[in-house]
Design an enzyme around this catalytic site. Structure first.
Site, short mmCIF file in Angstrom:
data_model
loop_
_atom_site.label_atom_id
_atom_site.label_comp_id
_atom_site.label_asym_id
_atom_site.label_seq_id
_atom_site.Cartn_x
_atom_site.Cartn_y
_atom_site.Cartn_z
N GLU A 197 9.12 12.25 66.10
CA GLU A 197 8.03 12.34 67.09
C GLU A 197 8.18 11.34 68.22
O GLU A 197 7.27 10.55 68.52
CB GLU A 197 6.68 12.18 66.38
CG GLU A 197 6.42 13.30 65.39
CD GLU A 197 5.06 13.24 64.71
OE1 GLU A 197 4.48 12.15 64.65
OE2 GLU A 197 4.58 14.28 64.25
N GLU A 387 7.82 19.60 60.15
CA GLU A 387 6.58 19.15 59.51
C GLU A 387 5.50 20.18 59.78
O GLU A 387 5.33 20.61 60.92
CB GLU A 387 6.08 17.81 60.09
CG GLU A 387 6.86 16.61 59.64
CD GLU A 387 6.25 15.30 60.13
OE1 GLU A 387 5.00 15.21 60.26
OE2 GLU A 387 7.03 14.38 60.41
#
Ligand code: BG6
Length: 488
Positions: A197, A387
């Site tokens: 991220e 995810e």
């Protein structure tokens, strides 16, 4: 229809699962000084001040230690990372359960401080290397491909103290770390992610009631630039060591919706996508800063240290794969918001068309299809969802079963939308459900915020046997994998 060799699996991260925080030569990381918390009571960092008094400081952007203070482990405090779910010692049993579900891929991260305890050593810590070799060999036994994240929200504490990603020197230490792991794990690992991220560095600046001034933006954009360069180096080094390596970038994928059809909201929404999502994705996937970067920098008087070699490196270190996390969507508006919802990464107006989890995360399967199609159009690269999942409270029934129908429903709804995206032409190659075994929550430090197909007997204060129990979703996911996404 998913591809025949679609990579179904699950994902975890080192600091949320391994434990063994000070074993076998591992150096400390900042997260080791982080307490547990909850949605209402934020996690804190524990310190000793210059007079020797114990204390706690909040974790905010640019958290700074008070003068003369040091991060310190205090007595009678539970630190979730210290034992995690003890994956470090139990990985064989856990991998066996993943194999039973039919995993084709398993995402995990390497703890940098296990390989280079302070980050600046010349030679790596052999025990750290051996540990990950054992894990990868265990996965190989079951034909499970490891998908390895090089940096998942952590680095050796010593590097952090030297300025972390604000310091250009960190790139040099990172290069040494990645060269070591690419060499040591050659032939054992093919799929890699550089930074988890990466876009959160800037994308989350003004969330959770944080305000950001020009200085905050300057620091964040500069850190991000050094991370981009480091990521590009990792791609180059990884390809040079083994051309079979497939190396992805990773984005926190939050589609933003406009709160109304007021043109100001439409523009705000577009600009939020640019700042929070495309800015990072473009650099990783196209190897150069997008045109709108100049506007973003100008808004906050940001002037970056970018060398001409950096620009060459970015071009030469384009990722092979776009990977992202997907949990929720977010609504942005220029109008007054009376009903604010704030999940982990999004803090916007409530969307009346959606429901929300107990932690305030929007439940929006269609948003996943939307995101996949936008990204596919923009980059035309293979995509992996690394995810996705529902953080929820589970309870053990009297016969020790966990009937997590809500989790099955969440995952089913998202997989249905993935399938539609694939039918619409998205080149989706894999899906790793987040926290496939219950782990410590990153945002709150809780164990009671569970994502797994496998229950771990541990509570928010660290009590419990750590025993693993299959939930109802375990057999459901097994069937999903067996049928390549047809039996939902
Ligand atoms: C992702 C992070 O953004 O969100 C994970 O990469 C994290 O590390 C996940 O665990 C879910 O968030 P949380 O706070 O529920 O653990």
């Amino acid at each position: 229809m998913f591809k025949d060799n679609f990579l179904w699996g699950g994902a975890i991260a080192a600091n949320q699962s391994e434990g063994a925080w000070n074993l076998d030569g591992k150096g400390p990381i900042l997260l080791d000084f982080r307490t547990g918390g909850s949605k209402k009571n934020p996690r804190m960092l524990t310190i000793i001040d210059k007079e020797g008094n114990p204390g706690k400081i909040p974790i905010t952007r640019g958290t700074r230690l008070p003068d003369g203070a040091q991060y310190s482990i205090l007595e009678n405090i539970y630190y979730p990372s210290h034992e995690g779910i003890d994956f470090y010692h139990r990985y064989k049993d856990d991998i066996k359960l993943f194999a039973e579900m039919g995993f084709k891929i398993f995402r995990l991260s390497i703890c940098w401080a296990r390989i280079y305890p302070t980050g600046v050593e010349d030679k790596p810590n052999q025990e750290g290397i051996n540990y990950y070799k054992d894990v990868f060999n265990e996965l190989k036994k079951y034909n499970i491909e490891p998908l390895v994240t090089l940096v998942h929200s952590e680095m050796p504490l010593h590097l952090e103290e030297l300025g972390g990603w604000s310091n250009r020197e960190t790139i040099k230490h990172f290069d040494r770390y990645v060269r070591t792991v690419f060499e040591e794990f050659k032939g054992l690992v093919k799929y890699w992610i550089t930074f988890n991220e990466i876009n959160n560095e800037v994308g989350m600046l003004e969330m959770f009631g944080n305000t950001a001034n020009d200085e905050t933006y300057q620091t964040a954009y500069q850190k991000l630039h050094y991370e981009f360069v480091a990521s590009a180096h990792a791609v180059k080094i990884g390809h040079e060591i083994d051309e079979k390596n497939i190396i992805g970038g990773m984005i926190c994928g939050i589609p933003h919706y406009p709160g109304s059809n007021d043109p100001d909201d439409i523009l705000l929404c577009r600009y939020t996508w640019e700042k929070a999502i495309f800015y990072s994705g473009d650099v990783l996937c196209k190897g150069e800063y997008p045109v709108f970067s100049k506007r973003l920098w100008k808004e906050h008087n940001v002037v970056l240290d970018i060398t001409s070699q950096d620009l060459i490196d970015l071009k030469e270190g384009i990722v092979d794969l776009y990977t992202f996390s997907y949990y929720m969507t977010n609504v942005v508006t220029t109008h007054e918001v009376t009903d604010v919802v704030s999940g982990n990464f999004a803090a916007g107006a409530r969307n009346p068309y959606l429901k929300y989890s107990d932690w305030g995360w929007a439940y929006d399967p269609k948003g996943l299809r939307y995101y996949l199609e936008v990204i596919n159009d923009r980059y035309q690269k293979p995509v992996m969802i690394t995810e996705n999942g529902l953080g929820a409270k589970d309870s053990l029934d009297s016969d020790n079963t966990i009937n997590d129908d809500y989790r099955i429903e969440y995952l089913r709804d998202h997989i249905i939308e993935m399938k539609k995206a694939v039918e619409n032409g998205v080149n989706l190659i894999g899906y790793t459900a987040w926290g496939c075994i219950d782990i410590v929550s990153m945002s709150t430090g809780q164990m009671s915020k569970r994502y797994g197909f496998i229950y771990v007997d541990r509570d928010d204060e660290g009590a419990g046997t750590l025993k693993r129990i299959k939930k109802k979703s375990f057999n459901w996911y097994k069937k999903v994998i067996e049928s390549n996404g047809n039996k939902l």
